[in-house]
Design a protein around this motif. Structure first.
Motif, PDB file in Angstrom:
ATOM      1  N   MET A  59      14.152   5.958 -10.720  1.00 11.45           N
ATOM      2  CA  MET A  59      12.714   6.115 -10.418  1.00 11.45           C
ATOM      3  C   MET A  59      11.873   6.097 -11.690  1.00 11.45           C
ATOM      4  SD  MET A  59      12.441   8.888  -7.358  1.00 11.45           S
ATOM      5  CE  MET A  59      13.433  10.174  -8.054  1.00 11.45           C
ATOM      6  N   ASN A  60      12.529   6.031 -12.839  1.00 11.00           N
ATOM      7  CA  ASN A  60      11.820   6.094 -14.111  1.00 11.00           C
ATOM      8  C   ASN A  60      11.003   7.371 -14.255  1.00 11.00           C
ATOM      9  OD1 ASN A  60      12.447   3.333 -15.092  1.00 11.00           O
ATOM     10  ND2 ASN A  60      11.312   2.785 -13.244  1.00 11.00           N
ATOM     11  N   VAL A  61      11.532   8.466 -13.708  1.00 15.46           N
ATOM     12  CA  VAL A  61      10.836   9.749 -13.891  1.00 15.46           C
ATOM     13  C   VAL A  61      11.773  10.680 -14.645  1.00 15.46           C
ATOM     14  CG1 VAL A  61       9.266   9.663 -11.919  1.00 15.46           C
ATOM     15  CG2 VAL A  61      11.551  10.534 -11.579  1.00 15.46           C
ATOM     16  N   ASP A  62      11.216  11.574 -15.439  1.00 19.28           N
ATOM     17  CA  ASP A  62      12.105  12.401 -16.243  1.00 19.28           C
ATOM     18  C   ASP A  62      12.399  13.773 -15.643  1.00 19.28           C
ATOM     19  OD1 ASP A  62       9.627  13.319 -16.746  1.00 19.28           O
ATOM     20  OD2 ASP A  62       9.544  12.612 -18.826  1.00 19.28           O
ATOM     21  N   CYS A  63      11.831  14.066 -14.460  1.00 18.17           N
ATOM     22  CA  CYS A  63      12.144  15.359 -13.849  1.00 18.17           C
ATOM     23  C   CYS A  63      13.449  15.198 -13.051  1.00 18.17           C
ATOM     24  CB  CYS A  63      11.019  15.825 -12.933  1.00 18.17           C
ATOM     25  SG  CYS A  63      10.392  14.538 -11.881  1.00 18.17           S
ATOM     26  N   ALA A  64      14.398  16.130 -13.253  1.00 12.62           N
ATOM     27  CA  ALA A  64      15.730  15.982 -12.660  1.00 12.62           C
ATOM     28  C   ALA A  64      15.673  15.823 -11.151  1.00 12.62           C
ATOM     29  CB  ALA A  64      16.578  17.189 -13.030  1.00 12.62           C
ATOM     30  N   GLY A  65      16.205  14.706 -10.667  1.00 14.18           N
ATOM     31  CA  GLY A  65      16.270  14.430  -9.222  1.00 14.18           C
ATOM     32  C   GLY A  65      14.903  14.493  -8.553  1.00 14.18           C
ATOM     33  N   VAL A 117       0.859  -1.192   0.000  1.00 11.11           N
ATOM     34  CA  VAL A 117       0.000   0.000   0.000  1.00 11.11           C
ATOM     35  C   VAL A 117       0.890   1.235   0.000  1.00 11.11           C
ATOM     36  CG1 VAL A 117      -1.941   1.158   1.118  1.00 11.11           C
ATOM     37  CG2 VAL A 117      -1.605  -1.282   1.473  1.00 11.11           C
ATOM     38  N   VAL A 118       0.589   2.176  -0.873  1.00 10.55           N
ATOM     39  CA  VAL A 118       1.391   3.401  -0.969  1.00 10.55           C
ATOM     40  C   VAL A 118       0.475   4.617  -0.814  1.00 10.55           C
ATOM     41  CG1 VAL A 118       2.946   4.756  -2.427  1.00 10.55           C
ATOM     42  CG2 VAL A 118       2.939   2.278  -2.601  1.00 10.55           C
ATOM     43  N   GLU A 144       2.697   4.039  -9.427  1.00  4.44           N
ATOM     44  CA  GLU A 144       3.225   3.516 -10.690  1.00  4.44           C
ATOM     45  C   GLU A 144       4.760   3.413 -10.627  1.00  4.44           C
ATOM     46  OE1 GLU A 144       2.239   6.204 -13.834  1.00  4.44           O
ATOM     47  OE2 GLU A 144       3.659   5.260 -15.214  1.00  4.44           O
ATOM     48  N   VAL A 145       5.379   4.479 -10.099  1.00  6.49           N
ATOM     49  CA  VAL A 145       6.845   4.516 -10.043  1.00  6.49           C
ATOM     50  C   VAL A 145       7.382   3.429  -9.107  1.00  6.49           C
ATOM     51  CG1 VAL A 145       8.796   5.921  -9.252  1.00  6.49           C
ATOM     52  CG2 VAL A 145       7.036   6.942 -10.705  1.00  6.49           C
ATOM     53  N   GLU A 183      11.418  -4.161 -11.528  1.00  4.93           N
ATOM     54  CA  GLU A 183      12.785  -4.188 -12.075  1.00  4.93           C
ATOM     55  C   GLU A 183      13.752  -4.888 -11.136  1.00  4.93           C
ATOM     56  OE1 GLU A 183      13.970  -0.219 -13.067  1.00  4.93           O
ATOM     57  OE2 GLU A 183      12.535  -0.204 -14.741  1.00  4.93           O
ATOM     58  N   ARG A 184      13.589  -4.622  -9.844  1.00  3.53           N
ATOM     59  CA  ARG A 184      14.557  -5.165  -8.887  1.00  3.53           C
ATOM     60  C   ARG A 184      14.302  -6.613  -8.494  1.00  3.53           C
ATOM     61  NH1 ARG A 184      16.728  -0.617  -5.178  1.00  3.53           N
ATOM     62  NH2 ARG A 184      16.931   1.058  -6.683  1.00  3.53           N
ATOM     63  N   THR A 185      13.047  -7.059  -8.561  1.00  2.36           N
ATOM     64  CA  THR A 185      12.748  -8.429  -8.102  1.00  2.36           C
ATOM     65  C   THR A 185      12.514  -9.386  -9.273  1.00  2.36           C
ATOM     66  OG1 THR A 185      10.372  -7.977  -8.050  1.00  2.36           O
ATOM     67  CG2 THR A 185      11.592  -7.612  -6.003  1.00  2.36           C
ATOM     68  N   GLY A 186      12.177  -8.823 -10.396  1.00  2.00           N
ATOM     69  CA  GLY A 186      11.830  -9.683 -11.535  1.00  2.00           C
ATOM     70  C   GLY A 186      10.429 -10.266 -11.406  1.00  2.00           C
ATOM     71  N   VAL A 187       9.723  -9.896 -10.332  1.00  2.00           N
ATOM     72  CA  VAL A 187       8.355 -10.399 -10.150  1.00  2.00           C
ATOM     73  C   VAL A 187       7.382  -9.407 -10.800  1.00  2.00           C
ATOM     74  CG1 VAL A 187       6.574 -11.071  -8.466  1.00  2.00           C
ATOM     75  CG2 VAL A 187       9.000 -11.494  -7.970  1.00  2.00           C
ATOM     76  N   GLU A 188       6.459  -9.944 -11.568  1.00  2.00           N
ATOM     77  CA  GLU A 188       5.491  -9.084 -12.242  1.00  2.00           C
ATOM     78  C   GLU A 188       4.734  -8.240 -11.202  1.00  2.00           C
ATOM     79  OE1 GLU A 188       2.673  -9.781 -16.105  1.00  2.00           O
ATOM     80  OE2 GLU A 188       2.585 -11.244 -14.481  1.00  2.00           O
ATOM     81  N   THR A 189       4.704  -6.953 -11.422  1.00  2.00           N
ATOM     82  CA  THR A 189       4.099  -6.048 -10.434  1.00  2.00           C
ATOM     83  C   THR A 189       3.087  -5.131 -11.123  1.00  2.00           C
ATOM     84  OG1 THR A 189       6.167  -6.077  -9.175  1.00  2.00           O
ATOM     85  CG2 THR A 189       4.638  -4.309  -8.671  1.00  2.00           C
ATOM     86  N   ARG A 190       1.913  -5.040 -10.544  1.00  2.00           N
ATOM     87  CA  ARG A 190       0.863  -4.184 -11.098  1.00  2.00           C
ATOM     88  C   ARG A 190       0.480  -3.139 -10.050  1.00  2.00           C
ATOM     89  NH1 ARG A 190       1.712  -6.543 -15.440  1.00  2.00           N
ATOM     90  NH2 ARG A 190       0.137  -7.662 -16.658  1.00  2.00           N
TER      91      ARG A 190
END
Ligand code: F6P
Length: 347
Positions: A240-246, A225-226, A256-257, A264-271
């Motif tokens: 973070m896969n975001v394009d705003c600097a830092g 939960v986030v 989503e981020v 990416e880090r676990t290789g487990v499909e994440t939704r």
């Protein structure tokens, strides 16, 4: 002497379940005490625009269980417009009101506190699904939002389990993670991210480790939960896969981020899913209806006694009052003990 027998009621800020129950309770108890009740439309804006209606028995019937607010709401603040505070004071006098009951979250109640200092006879009722108003254990709307989020998490669990995925739910909570903690604990979440505890590399590692450990124990899915205000700290934009600097991902992108990072880090499909405004809409739970009823009745009593500049609040099982000045410009953040309790069940 009770002075003028006219009470004003308004709702400001974001809507939430239980507002109508509080409007009903305030109005009906005031009518019983021979007051006329004036509903102000769209928060402070309605006073400036002279936009109001009479809240009689008929208008306040059949609304106890209705979501939203029959008065409409807005985030307009008279403190941000030159001359507007004076217009509010004039409108109050023109309407012949003896007191104004303001239902609001931090923003609206902080304005109410300052307007009280300027001479407006006002009483506050705390409402916000975020539950971040100081000096009250619960605000109207919070318990309903928690229930909606808990139901959603229960549903996400069954699909996560079927597909062996990590399922992440973003809930509201701009400055405090109350909904995330309460709903996360109620649904047995495996990780809860809140604004109060920034997520750094270390914490992200732990979350990813947890996903792996669960798999090892035969639990091939996880629930995270986030809160929308959760913060990532110390990561590069590309991590973070975001394009705003830092930058910090914008509101409504944090779920989503984080989901992308976990995948990416676990290789487990994440939704990821976001509850957005669904958690703010619809019928209030019994708890919120009753809290709103108790708050509304007490607010009327304060107006009758001309005990202004106060907010009604919940302490233990009782309704108390606190000076508005004591809650203005403050945020009630999640109790660490509460978070630690939820965290005992992360695995
Ligand atoms: O006020 C509570 C809240 O639901 C926050 O959690 C959220 O960030 C905000 O309202 C969204 O409000 P708006 O209606 O302005 O989009």
């Amino acid at each position: 002497m009770e002075g003028h027998k006219r009470i004003g009621v308004m709702t400001g800020g974001g809507d939430c379940p239980g507002l109508n129950a509080a409007i009903r309770a305030t109005a009906k108890t005031a009518i019983l005490a021979s007051y006329e009740v004036i509903g102000i439309r769209d928060g402070w804006q309605g006073l400036i625009d002279h936009d109001n209606l009479i809240l009689d028995q008929a208008r306040t019937s059949e609304i106890l269980d209705r979501g939203g607010t029959i008065l409409g709401t807005s985030r307009f603040s008279p403190l941000k417009v030159e001359g507007a505070p004076e217009q509010v004071l004039r409108a109050f006098a023109d309407l012949g009101l003896s007191g104004l009951v303001v239902l609001g979250g931090n923003g609206t109640l902080s304005v109410a506190s300052k307007m009280f200092d300027m001479g407006l006879p006002v009483v506050g009722i705390p409402k916000t699904i975020d539950n971040d108003v100081a000096e009250t254990e619960f605000a109207i709307g919070f318990q309903t939002a928690v229930q909606i989020a808990t139901d959603a998490l229960d549903r996400l669990r069954s699909t996560a389990e079927s597909h062996h995925r990590v399922m992440l739910l973003e809930v509201m909570g701009r400055d405090a993670g109350w909904i995330a903690v309460y709903a996360g604990m109620a649904s047995g979440a495996d990780a809860i991210l809140i604004p109060e505890i920034p997520v750094d590399e270390d914490r992200m590692e732990k979350i990813c480790e947890m996903v792996g450990t669960r798999s090892g124990k035969g639990k091939k899915y996880s629930i995270v939960v986030v809160a929308e205000g959760a913060r990532l700290t110390g990561f590069t934009s590309s991590a973070m896969n975001v394009d705003c600097a830092g930058g910090q991902p914008s509101a409504h992108r944090i779920g989503e981020v984080v989901a992308q990072m976990v995948q990416e880090r676990t290789g487990v499909e994440t939704r990821h899913s976001s509850l957005d405004y669904i958690q703010r809409g619809g019928s209030p739970t019994a708890y919120d209806r009753n809290l709103a009823t108790a708050f509304g009745a007490r607010a009327t009593e304060l107006v009758r006694k001309r005990d202004f500049g106060k907010m009604v609040a919940l302490k233990g099982n009782g309704v108390v009052t606190v000076p508005l000045g004591q809650i203005a410009d403050r945020i009630r953040t999640v109790d660490r003990d509460m978070y630690d309790l939820a965290a005992k069940f992360f695995s």
